[in-house]
Design a protein around this motif. Structure first.
Motif, mmCIF file in Angstrom:
data_model
loop_
_atom_site.group_PDB
_atom_site.id
_atom_site.type_symbol
_atom_site.label_atom_id
_atom_site.label_comp_id
_atom_site.label_asym_id
_atom_site.label_seq_id
_atom_site.Cartn_x
_atom_site.Cartn_y
_atom_site.Cartn_z
ATOM 1 N N VAL A 1 -17.408 8.674 9.703
ATOM 2 C CA VAL A 1 -16.708 7.964 8.770
ATOM 3 C C VAL A 1 -16.051 8.686 7.665
ATOM 4 O O VAL A 1 -16.645 9.715 7.261
ATOM 5 C CB VAL A 1 -18.029 6.831 7.996
ATOM 6 N N TYR A 2 -14.864 8.302 7.580
ATOM 7 C CA TYR A 2 -14.024 8.984 6.452
ATOM 8 C C TYR A 2 -13.480 7.952 5.611
ATOM 9 O O TYR A 2 -13.299 6.953 5.701
ATOM 10 C CB TYR A 2 -12.706 9.643 7.151
ATOM 11 N N TRP A 3 -13.102 8.621 4.191
ATOM 12 C CA TRP A 3 -12.545 7.905 3.250
ATOM 13 C C TRP A 3 -11.491 8.515 2.546
ATOM 14 O O TRP A 3 -11.227 9.696 2.604
ATOM 15 C CB TRP A 3 -13.561 7.048 2.219
ATOM 16 N N ARG A 4 -10.455 7.694 2.059
ATOM 17 C CA ARG A 4 -9.516 8.425 1.037
ATOM 18 C C ARG A 4 -9.201 7.538 -0.192
ATOM 19 O O ARG A 4 -9.354 6.203 0.034
ATOM 20 C CB ARG A 4 -8.069 8.976 1.895
ATOM 21 N N THR A 5 -8.909 8.206 -1.126
ATOM 22 C CA THR A 5 -8.724 7.407 -2.492
ATOM 23 C C THR A 5 -7.416 6.832 -2.371
ATOM 24 O O THR A 5 -6.418 7.291 -2.084
ATOM 25 C CB THR A 5 -8.858 8.027 -3.811
ATOM 26 N N VAL A 6 -7.163 5.613 -3.030
ATOM 27 C CA VAL A 6 -5.940 5.093 -3.470
ATOM 28 C C VAL A 6 -5.821 5.024 -4.867
ATOM 29 O O VAL A 6 -6.710 4.303 -5.651
ATOM 30 C CB VAL A 6 -5.984 3.575 -2.741
ATOM 31 N N LEU B 1 0.895 -1.253 0.083
ATOM 32 C CA LEU B 1 -0.035 0.156 -0.088
ATOM 33 C C LEU B 1 0.944 1.181 -0.036
ATOM 34 O O LEU B 1 0.671 2.129 -0.496
ATOM 35 C CB LEU B 1 -0.864 0.017 1.296
ATOM 36 N N ALA B 2 1.859 1.220 0.493
ATOM 37 C CA ALA B 2 2.908 2.376 0.713
ATOM 38 C C ALA B 2 3.454 2.832 -0.625
ATOM 39 O O ALA B 2 4.057 3.842 -0.984
ATOM 40 C CB ALA B 2 4.261 2.002 1.681
ATOM 41 N N ASN B 3 3.201 1.952 -1.791
ATOM 42 C CA ASN B 3 3.756 2.494 -3.029
ATOM 43 C C ASN B 3 2.598 3.148 -3.685
ATOM 44 O O ASN B 3 2.901 3.589 -5.150
ATOM 45 C CB ASN B 3 4.070 1.129 -3.781
ATOM 46 N N HIS B 4 1.539 3.221 -3.202
ATOM 47 C CA HIS B 4 0.643 4.161 -3.972
ATOM 48 C C HIS B 4 0.284 5.378 -3.572
ATOM 49 O O HIS B 4 0.458 5.852 -2.236
ATOM 50 C CB HIS B 4 -0.720 3.256 -3.738
ATOM 51 N N ASP B 5 -0.214 6.243 -4.321
ATOM 52 C CA ASP B 5 -0.475 7.655 -3.835
ATOM 53 C C ASP B 5 -1.849 7.763 -3.209
ATOM 54 O O ASP B 5 -2.793 6.980 -3.652
ATOM 55 C CB ASP B 5 -0.673 8.712 -5.102
ATOM 56 N N LEU B 6 -1.940 8.249 -2.068
ATOM 57 C CA LEU B 6 -3.322 8.235 -1.215
ATOM 58 C C LEU B 6 -3.830 9.691 -1.264
ATOM 59 O O LEU B 6 -2.835 10.534 -1.337
ATOM 60 C CB LEU B 6 -3.083 7.812 0.125
ATOM 61 N N GLY B 7 -5.179 9.862 -1.318
ATOM 62 C CA GLY B 7 -5.921 11.281 -1.310
ATOM 63 C C GLY B 7 -5.831 11.525 0.154
ATOM 64 O O GLY B 7 -5.530 10.750 1.039
ATOM 65 N N PRO B 8 -6.415 12.736 0.272
ATOM 66 C CA PRO B 8 -6.748 13.264 1.766
ATOM 67 C C PRO B 8 -7.762 12.523 2.248
ATOM 68 O O PRO B 8 -8.780 11.863 1.396
ATOM 69 C CB PRO B 8 -6.946 14.667 1.539
ATOM 70 N N TRP B 9 -7.952 12.278 3.609
ATOM 71 C CA TRP B 9 -8.998 11.841 4.197
ATOM 72 C C TRP B 9 -10.314 12.877 4.109
ATOM 73 O O TRP B 9 -10.046 13.774 4.316
ATOM 74 C CB TRP B 9 -8.951 11.575 5.768
#
Lengths: 239, 211
Positions: free
Chosen positions: B111-116, B96-104
């Protein structure tokens, strides 16, 4: 560090051994008593599976030794032997996975270049040579597929490493595993071996496997589950 | 960490064979990174791949193939590809650390979400964070949904899912997960198809979430 002459001698032994093993396997191959998965000859032939899909008894220990010689001595002759053995098989693998002849040829070349460059990272205690090279070809194929989709790739499946550092008595684990895998595959019912081959070499979705074998989707799912569970059980038994 | 819920053997074999699309592979690989038992299985399926590769009939290469590659041996290799990024301040599992993550982003009560970021395939992947004691909206799946729990735990009809656990749901599953008390629950979710949120609250959320 061993004397260069000793290493050279070992290398010669390895090459002779590999050649002998190939000869033996070729000769044995022709014997009618040779055990071979042809319990579904018509079906196998229909779907392009023939004799080459049988589980051959080829030794892999020599390949491991060759990779080590490549790593330690940057030996081109040893590399050539690996190339001759693996590149044509990787080409077959890649064509099976849907690539053109030219793309498969490039991928086989690229895979062997990685073998040359990363030979020092190969650890025979942790993996057999063929498993290591399989993961290289697999990752290249995934990357190439993603390049085709005009996208950079950053999900790279590294070869899965065992958790514990290898102990000296595990030094031939990679080789043992290969022998175990061969024995286990031989013991699988033909129909189970068939779905395993389809999923490894044609990457078919369950629906496509159902079509290829002309069986219902539910049967494919349960057969895959049975096949892989049985394979794992057999591998555990053989340990 | 000992996981109780694992991917099925064919799913692990599909990962080993390179059959999964990028998003699906990421969720399974994340579980595998957290589960010693599944690492062992993937390793043995990679061995199976090696043995099957050995058994393939060779396809002949171009006549000059050997010469071509020997010439290339001394050329410098490309920079390391697929290397794990150095910075991993959140201590995420390596895949997972290899992917760009969006903000929460907030999507509902607690409930929160962030894109991968995913480049290929038809899976959408995101992380979901829910406060302890939250009951997620009732939802039904329209496709396949794979979840790997990274932190905390949730429960639904089929049991308790804690850190490292892998949950597989499809069209036949309609459930309403409940987040255990204690710490927030963070999950990695890979989805093919979509989900249909039920009830007035769910229908309000649906356009926001666009899952």
């Amino acid at each position: 560090m061993d004397h260069p002459a000793v290493i050279q001698f070992r290398l010669s032994c390895v090459k002779v051994g590999m050649y002998a093993a190939q000869q033996i396997s070729t000769v044995r191959w022709k014997l009618p008593s040779r055990q071979c998965f042809r319990r579904e000859p018509l079906r196998l032939a229909k779907h392009g599976f023939g004799r080459h899909n049988c589980i051959k008894m080829e030794t892999n220990q020599d390949s491991s030794a060759l990779i080590e010689v490549v790593a330690n001595k940057r030996d081109r002759e040893a590399f050539g032997a690996l190339f001759d053995h693996f590149a044509p098989r990787i080409k077959t693998f890649t064509i099976r996975r849907g690539a053109s002849d030219a793309v498969a040829e490039d991928l086989a070349q690229e895979a062997l270049l990685i073998v040359w460059r990363k030979a020092a990272t190969f650890d025979p205690a942790r993996a057999s040579a063929s498993a290591w090279i399989f993961t290289i070809a697999r990752n290249l194929r995934i990357d190439q597929f993603r390049r085709d989709q005009r996208a950079a790739s950053n999900t790279h499946l590294d070869m899965v490493e065992p958790d514990e550092p290898a102990r000296p008595d595990q030094i031939i684990v990679g080789q043992d595993n290969d022998d175990h895998v061969r024995s286990a595959l031989k013991r699988l019912p033909a129909e189970q071996l068939r779905v395993i081959q389809l999923s490894f070499f044609e990457g078919k979705a369950h629906g496509e496997i159902a079509q290829a074998l002309n069986i219902p989707l539910g049967t494919v799912k349960s057969r895959l589950r049975l096949a892989f569970t049985r394979l794992r059980d057999l591998l555990d038994e053989l340990k | 960490m000992t996981a109780w819920h694992h991917p099925t053997e064919p799913v692990l074999a599909d990962l080993s064979a390179g059959n999964l699309d990028e998003g699906s592979a990421l969720v399974v690989a994340t579980h595998v990174a957290l589960c010693a038992a599944c690492r062992e299985k993937v390793r043995s399926f990679e061995n199976v791949g090696g043995v099957l590769l050995e058994g393939l009939q060779p396809t002949s290469l171009k006549s000059d193939a050997r010469g071509t590659i020997l010439e290339k041996l001394d050329l410098p290799g490309p920079p390391e590809d697929g290397a794990v990024r150095e910075a991993n301040p959140e201590g995420l599992p390596a895949p997972l650390a290899n992917h760009d993550l969006g903000p929460w982003r907030w999507i509902g009560r607690g409930v929160y979400w962030r894109t991968v970021e995913i480049h290929e395939g038809d899976s959408r992947v995101f992380m979901l964070k829910a406060a302890p004691g939250t009951r997620l909206p009732h939802h039904r799946h329209q496709g396949r949904e794979w979840t790997c729990v990274l932190q905390g735990a949730f429960r639904h009809d089929l049991g308790r899912y804690g850190a490292g656990d892998f949950d597989e749901a499809d069209e036949s599953v309609e459930h309403r997960p409940f987040i255990e008390t204690g710490e927030p629950c963070i999950c990695l979710v890979g989805m093919q198809g979509g989900i249909e949120l039920q009830g007035w609250f769910g229908r309000l959320l649906q356009p926001l979430v666009r899952l």
